[in-house]
Scaffold this active site. Structure first.
Site, PDB file in Angstrom:
ATOM      1  N   ARG A  20     -24.113   3.601  -0.338  1.00 33.05           N
ATOM      2  CA  ARG A  20     -24.341   2.157  -0.488  1.00 33.05           C
ATOM      3  C   ARG A  20     -25.001   1.561   0.747  1.00 33.05           C
ATOM      4  NH1 ARG A  20     -18.480   1.035  -3.326  1.00 33.05           N
ATOM      5  NH2 ARG A  20     -19.203   1.094  -5.494  1.00 33.05           N
ATOM      6  N   HIS A  79     -11.613   5.968   3.646  1.00 34.22           N
ATOM      7  CA  HIS A  79     -12.260   5.317   2.505  1.00 34.22           C
ATOM      8  C   HIS A  79     -11.427   4.073   2.210  1.00 34.22           C
ATOM      9  CE1 HIS A  79     -14.216   4.473  -1.224  1.00 34.22           C
ATOM     10  NE2 HIS A  79     -13.148   4.744  -1.959  1.00 34.22           N
ATOM     11  N   ASN A 112      -7.688   7.150  -5.833  1.00 32.21           N
ATOM     12  CA  ASN A 112      -7.414   6.321  -4.648  1.00 32.21           C
ATOM     13  C   ASN A 112      -5.923   6.077  -4.450  1.00 32.21           C
ATOM     14  OD1 ASN A 112      -9.912   5.797  -3.354  1.00 32.21           O
ATOM     15  ND2 ASN A 112     -10.517   4.538  -5.093  1.00 32.21           N
ATOM     16  N   ARG A 116       0.836  -1.200   0.000  1.00 23.49           N
ATOM     17  CA  ARG A 116       0.000   0.000   0.000  1.00 23.49           C
ATOM     18  C   ARG A 116       0.877   1.258   0.000  1.00 23.49           C
ATOM     19  NH1 ARG A 116      -4.184   1.910   4.659  1.00 23.49           N
ATOM     20  NH2 ARG A 116      -5.482   3.246   3.380  1.00 23.49           N
ATOM     21  N   ASP A 140     -19.614   5.174  -0.031  1.00 25.44           N
ATOM     22  CA  ASP A 140     -19.785   4.104   0.958  1.00 25.44           C
ATOM     23  C   ASP A 140     -21.044   4.344   1.786  1.00 25.44           C
ATOM     24  OD1 ASP A 140     -16.579   4.920   0.961  1.00 25.44           O
ATOM     25  OD2 ASP A 140     -16.937   2.784   0.677  1.00 25.44           O
TER      26      ASP A 140
END
Length: 691
Positions: A427, A451, A396, A364, A424
């Site tokens: 959803r 996120h 992102n 990451r 998010d």
């Protein structure tokens, strides 16, 4: 012919005469109501009747008895306008968009109505905990807003626009089956009267009263509710089960259907139960989208479909593909062009979607380093960026790249923020709204934090119509954390099935852009600099023309203990990924990344050095509160024009100007009842408008 309509709005009736009792007024308007309904018979069995005539609650009860339809299909406008008036008043005090506030005035549409503090909130935080509500007497505020009708009548002779907008909202909910929670007049369970309660309104009329709403009242509110019931029942004479207007006198009136005798209400209930019937503008606000991949093109498409702005541009390092996307997008009459990085940097709003996905086996940290290089290159290529621009980061990892963009753009951090957990939250809200049988827009539900993997749902802020979400019947035994995991997995499911996600985030970004362009001051969960920490996370923020106006008052203090721990964990996760726990990003100085993106090969600049750009000042002539349309002349044409602009939410700021200032003020007070952003302006102020 009116009786065969799908929706019937009844406004017929007369006002109270001097010295006339309320009972006699009800009797007179009952005759009119019964005559109207009799004249429409046989009424279409699937029709919905909305009663606007006053006294609204009493006449709704009469209409329910006489129409021959289920009582769920006959209801009144009730206290919807009263609630809007109080919400507008309190929203001005709290500096927030009225639509981001849940605030109901319930009970009778009259003297015994009452504000319900137990259901009131801003972004899920109880209204009375907001800083600007400290020491405020809500009952007095409600009385002040209720007196507005008398002020309008004194100044212009009648009220019309506010109730017109309110009825339009009800009609829209029915036509589009929105299942929106509205305070409308319905039959009170267990009582022979109608009062306003928060109800789910949709295609079939009143789908239901919101779960547990009466049980959620405070003790004082429960007493006011009981008082309101008594007041209406006494006026109707139904406390003993028989209306005092029934049989008191026989009234015949010629209204619409010719002279008719008032029918027996009981006989009307025998009708069968219904079944539902089977050239580019170079002027104006400019939104630039950077990155012509799936997300960037879907965002541009959403903006064009919604006609959200005057001018959309698309920019990408792959100019050939970008041109192909623009040619495809413009086929739908879309106002779109390809822009260079420098042109994009002069936009009013810049949406950055450029970046790449995580490679197999890549850490990451390395992904952040790679996309940091892209982000810095994009921003460098746009320099000098327009000083009043707002940058929305969609790339992102969103929170990490928002932090990088804030450091490099040379703008105040309030003008640079990320889309964060808005999608998010949407959803999860859609998932829970399906479970609870309610429109998602009537539910406050935020997923906050990163996120990414450490995001978390916030039950302490979640509600339906002001009632805590977890108290809803259909939420009994539901594990909210599991529901959140299920909704979060949706992205992986979409990617597995079609290879990428785009439409959802495109719609979400369009919503953010709309809030900025129209200065909506709406509460959204977007990625912002966390107070006291070197990172960005999603928190409920007031979003408007200047970007992030503020984080919602007391929101972190309102977290439960478990949510506070999850919030702290999310901060640690993002800081560890960025390497900012000690104040210095680990990507800074770790390695020098050079990448040709948009602006040609550039060396990554020192983020600290980027902060030396001049602090922004608004462009000459730019209004920080959005585009201003001034209407001169408060006659029928002028007020109708202002009304149309407000109905269409066409601009951020409408003003009305007239030599007759008293009448002009009356028109403004009436027009603003529909959540309209309108004020009275002097001729000099009007002269500074954009239009």
């Amino acid at each position: 012919e009116a009786g065969q309509a799908d929706i019937i709005v009844i406004t017929a009736g007369r006002g109270q005469k001097e010295g006339e009792s309320r009972t006699d007024l009800i009797a007179a308007n009952t005759a009119i109501m019964k005559s109207v309904i009799q004249g429409m018979q046989p009424i279409k069995l699937s029709a919905k009747i909305i009663v606007v005539s006053n006294p609204c609650d009493s006449l709704t009860y009469v209409a329910q008895d006489c129409a021959g339809l289920p009582i769920t299909q006959v209801f009144g406008s009730g206290t919807l306008l009263d609630s809007k008036r109080l919400r507008v008043l309190l929203a001005k005090r709290c500096l927030v968009n009225p639509r981001s506030m849940t605030m109901f005035v319930l009970g009778e549409h009259g003297d015994s109505q009452f504000p319900v503090a137990s259901l009131a909130n801003i972004g899920g935080v109880p209204l009375l905990k907001a800083k600007r509500m400290h020491g405020v007497d809500l009952a007095n505020e409600a009385k002040q807003s209720a007196s507005k009708a008398y002020s309008i009548i004194q100044k212009k002779g009648y009220t019309a626009f506010g109730i017109g907008r309110a009825v339009m909202e009800i009609v829209d909910c029915v036509l589009k089956d929105k299942e929106t929670v509205l305070p409308v007049s319905v039959r009170v369970p267990g009582h022979n009267c109608c009062l306003s309660l928060p109800c789910v309104v949709g295609f079939n009329g009143i789908h239901r009263i919101v779960d547990q709403v009466i049980a959620h009242f405070s003790e004082a509110e429960a007493m006011l509710y009981a008082r309101s019931i008594r007041c209406v029942q006494e006026a109707l004479g139904t406390a003993g089960g028989r209306p005092q207007w029934q049989g008191k006198r026989s009234l015949t009136m010629s209204v619409l259907g010719g002279p008719v005798q008032n029918p027996d209400p009981a006989a009307c209930l025998n009708y069968p139960q219904p079944m539902p019937d089977a050239g580019l503008r170079l002027k104006g606000m400019h939104v630039a989208v950077i990155g012509a991949g799936f997300v960037g093109t879907s965002t541009a498409f959403a903006l064009l479909c919604a006609a959200a702005t005057a001018h959309v541009t698309l920019t990408d390092v792959n100019t050939e593909k970008c041109l192909g996307e623009v040619l495809d997008l413009e086929d739908g009459d879309g106002r779109i062009e390809m822009a260079s990085p420098q042109e994009a940097g002069q936009a009013d709003i810049i949406v950055i979607t450029a970046g790449r996905g995580q490679k197999e086996g890549e850490s990451r940290t390395d992904l952040i380093a790679a996309n940091t290089a892209i982000m810095k290159s994009v921003i460098q290529g746009m320099q000098p960026i327009k000083l009043s621009a707002k940058i929305i980061v969609v790339s992102n990892p969103c929170d990490s790249l928002t932090y990088v963009a804030q450091d490099c753009a040379g703008l105040p951090i309030t003008q640079v923020f990320g889309s964060g957990t808005l999608l998010d939250s949407k959803r999860l809200r859609v998932l829970l709204a399906k479970r609870c049988l309610v429109n998602p827009r009537s539910m406050t539900m935020f997923v906050l934090g990163e996120h990414g993997d450490s995001q978390f749902p916030v039950a302490s802020l979640a509600n339906i119509g002001g009632v805590p979400l977890l108290k809803a019947k259909r939420m009994h035994g539901v594990d909210l954390a599991n529901e959140a995991k299920q909704s979060a997995s949706k992205a992986y499911s979409i990617i597995q099935k079609k290879g990428y996600t785009a439409f959802g985030i495109g719609r979400a970004v369009m919503e953010i852009v709309d809030c900025v362009l129209k200065d909506k001051e709406t509460v959204l969960p977007v990625s912002v600099r966390v107070p006291g920490h070197n990172c960005c996370l999603s928190l409920p923020c007031v979003v408007g023309f200047n970007g992030i106006h503020r984080i919602v008052d007391q929101v972190i203090a309102h977290f439960s203990e478990a949510e506070a721990m999850l919030y702290a964990r999310s901060i640690r996760c993002v800081q560890e990924a960025l390497g900012t726990a000690g104040g210095r990003p680990q990507w800074q100085g770790k390695r020098s990344l050079t990448m040709s993106v948009l602006g040609g090969p550039v060396q990554n600049p020192d983020p600290a050095a980027c902060l030396n750009y001049p602090q922004p000042m608004p462009d000459a002539g730019l209004r920080l509160k959005g585009m201003h349309v001034a209407v001169i002349g408060a006659g029928f044409v002028g007020t109708s024009t202002a009304f149309a602009l407000l109905c269409a939410a066409a601009t951020a700021h409408v003003t009305l100007t007239d030599v007759n200032t008293e009448k002009c003020l009356g028109e403004v007070l009436d027009l603003e009842d529909g959540d309209g952003r309108i004020e009275m302006a002097s001729p000099q102020e009007a002269g500074q408008a954009d239009i």
